[in-house]
Structure formats: C-alpha cells, structure tokens
Enzyme design. Structure first.
Site, mmCIF file in Angstrom:
data_model
loop_
_atom_site.group_PDB
_atom_site.id
_atom_site.type_symbol
_atom_site.label_atom_id
_atom_site.label_comp_id
_atom_site.label_asym_id
_atom_site.label_seq_id
_atom_site.Cartn_x
_atom_site.Cartn_y
_atom_site.Cartn_z
ATOM 1 N N HIS A 186 -2.714 3.485 -6.819
ATOM 2 C CA HIS A 186 -1.575 2.770 -6.232
ATOM 3 C C HIS A 186 -0.884 1.936 -7.292
ATOM 4 O O HIS A 186 -1.507 1.495 -8.259
ATOM 5 C CB HIS A 186 -2.030 1.872 -5.072
ATOM 6 C CG HIS A 186 -3.187 1.005 -5.419
ATOM 7 N ND1 HIS A 186 -4.493 1.450 -5.383
ATOM 8 C CD2 HIS A 186 -3.248 -0.277 -5.846
ATOM 9 C CE1 HIS A 186 -5.303 0.477 -5.763
ATOM 10 N NE2 HIS A 186 -4.572 -0.585 -6.058
ATOM 11 N N HIS A 215 1.324 -1.500 -7.781
ATOM 12 C CA HIS A 215 1.726 -2.762 -7.165
ATOM 13 C C HIS A 215 3.146 -3.100 -7.617
ATOM 14 O O HIS A 215 3.412 -3.152 -8.826
ATOM 15 C CB HIS A 215 0.839 -3.915 -7.648
ATOM 16 C CG HIS A 215 -0.586 -3.854 -7.217
ATOM 17 N ND1 HIS A 215 -1.055 -4.557 -6.132
ATOM 18 C CD2 HIS A 215 -1.661 -3.206 -7.727
ATOM 19 C CE1 HIS A 215 -2.366 -4.351 -6.000
ATOM 20 N NE2 HIS A 215 -2.753 -3.533 -6.965
HETATM 21 P P1 AMP Z 1 -6.354 -3.108 -6.391
HETATM 22 O O1 AMP Z 1 -7.186 -4.355 -6.502
HETATM 23 O O2 AMP Z 1 -5.409 -2.892 -7.540
HETATM 24 O O3 AMP Z 1 -7.228 -1.901 -6.124
HETATM 25 O O4 AMP Z 1 -5.412 -3.334 -5.142
HETATM 26 C C1 AMP Z 1 -5.772 -2.999 -3.852
HETATM 27 C C2 AMP Z 1 -4.823 -3.728 -2.966
HETATM 28 O O5 AMP Z 1 -4.878 -3.150 -1.667
HETATM 29 C C3 AMP Z 1 -5.115 -5.226 -2.800
HETATM 30 O O6 AMP Z 1 -4.034 -5.978 -3.321
HETATM 31 C C4 AMP Z 1 -5.273 -5.392 -1.281
HETATM 32 O O7 AMP Z 1 -4.673 -6.573 -0.804
HETATM 33 C C5 AMP Z 1 -4.576 -4.164 -0.745
HETATM 34 N N1 AMP Z 1 -5.041 -3.711 0.553
HETATM 35 C C6 AMP Z 1 -6.321 -3.471 0.927
HETATM 36 N N2 AMP Z 1 -6.359 -3.027 2.205
HETATM 37 C C7 AMP Z 1 -5.070 -2.988 2.640
HETATM 38 C C8 AMP Z 1 -4.452 -2.629 3.874
HETATM 39 N N3 AMP Z 1 -5.159 -2.210 4.929
HETATM 40 N N4 AMP Z 1 -3.094 -2.712 3.968
HETATM 41 C C9 AMP Z 1 -2.384 -3.136 2.907
HETATM 42 N N5 AMP Z 1 -2.906 -3.480 1.732
HETATM 43 C C10 AMP Z 1 -4.238 -3.423 1.587
#
Ligand code: AMP
Ligand code: ZN
Length: 142
Positions: free
Chosen positions: A100, A102
C-alpha cells in the site's frame, strides 16, 4: 488472500471509506488519519511488498497515484503538500502485508507527521560509496 485485511477491504467484506476504485486499485481512508485525509492506495491483487511487483502492475498502480493525490489535495484548501510513503518489511514499519502507498497530506511542519532523515554523509568516503554503488548495480539485472 485469506486472512489479509486489505484483501477483505477489496472484497467489501470489511467496510472502508473508499474514495476511488477501478479494476486495478482501491483507495480508502487510513483508519489512523495520521493527518486529515490520510489515504491508502492499494493494488486489488494481493502483493505483499514492493519487491513482488512486476513492471506491468507497478506501472498501473503508480499511474493512478497522481490523480488520487490531486483529489486528496483539492479536498482541503489547508493542504500545502503531501508525503507519499510505502513501507516494506516490519523493520520499515510495514504492519499490513498487502502492499500500500500512504498519501499523507501536509498542513504545516507542526502537523502530526514527522520524518527524520539523518545526514550520515561524513561517515562515507568516495570508496565506500563506490562499493555500495557497485554492489547494487551487480544485482540490477535487465
Ligand atoms: P503500514 O504500517 O505501512 O503497514 O500501514 C498500514 C496502515 O493500515 C496503518 O496506517 C493502519 O492505520 C491502516 N489500517 C489498518 N487497518 C485498516 C482498516 N481496516 N481500514 C483502514 N486503514 C487500516
Ligand atoms: Zn491482501
């Protein structure tokens, strides 16, 4: 992929605040809202991290990011800039192992997002940099 939270979001098995989707990507609000408008762009296909993309999917996903970034920026006149981040591996703060990107809108240098790049240039001479350069180039392939 079973047990992948983002695959479940793609399949609408768990809800999301989706702002854009097509056959290749889905973009939805990051639940943490690091800054207001914080959005994630994910490939619909389960790809664990940047190392696993083929060129076609990488170009398809990246091609969609500027349009989504422009819409996020246009959504709030206080947004002055944006950091776009892609974490790969636990050591790099990846917590969801479905790739993903950001999109983190920036409002001021006093907002809730911080990034620190330490300047270590005084620890490397030309020889050190040359060695690193060669070792990366060796692994570049075609
Ligand atoms: P990372 O730490 O780069 O893997 O980012 C994962 C991101 O996913 C974090 O910023 C979380 O806040 C976000 N996240 C986790 N679960 C969900 C969800 N159900 N809906 C939206 N964002 C999410
Ligand atoms: Zn997945």
């Amino acid at each position: 992929m079973k047990d992948c939270i983002f695959c479940k979001i793609v399949a609408n098995e768990i809800p999301s605040y989706t702002v854009y989707e097509d056959d290749i990507v889905k973009a939805f609000l990051d639940i943490s809202q690091g800054t207001p408008g914080h959005t994630l762009v994910i490939p619909k296909k389960h790809i664990p991290n940047i190392f696993e993309y083929d060129e076609e999917l990488a170009s398809q996903v990246f091609a969609r990011i500027p349009k989504i970034a422009r819409a996020v920026k246009a959504s709030n006149p206080d947004i002055k800039g944006m950091n776009i981040l892609n974490n790969n591996g636990q050591v790099a703060y990846q917590s969801v192992f479905h790739s993903h990107f950001h999109l983190i809108p920036r409002y001021s240098n006093q907002d809730d997002f911080k990034m620190i790049f330490k300047d270590n240039s005084n620890r490397y001479d030309a020889d050190d940099l040359k060695k690193i350069q060669e070792s990366i180039k060796e692994h570049m392939g075609d």
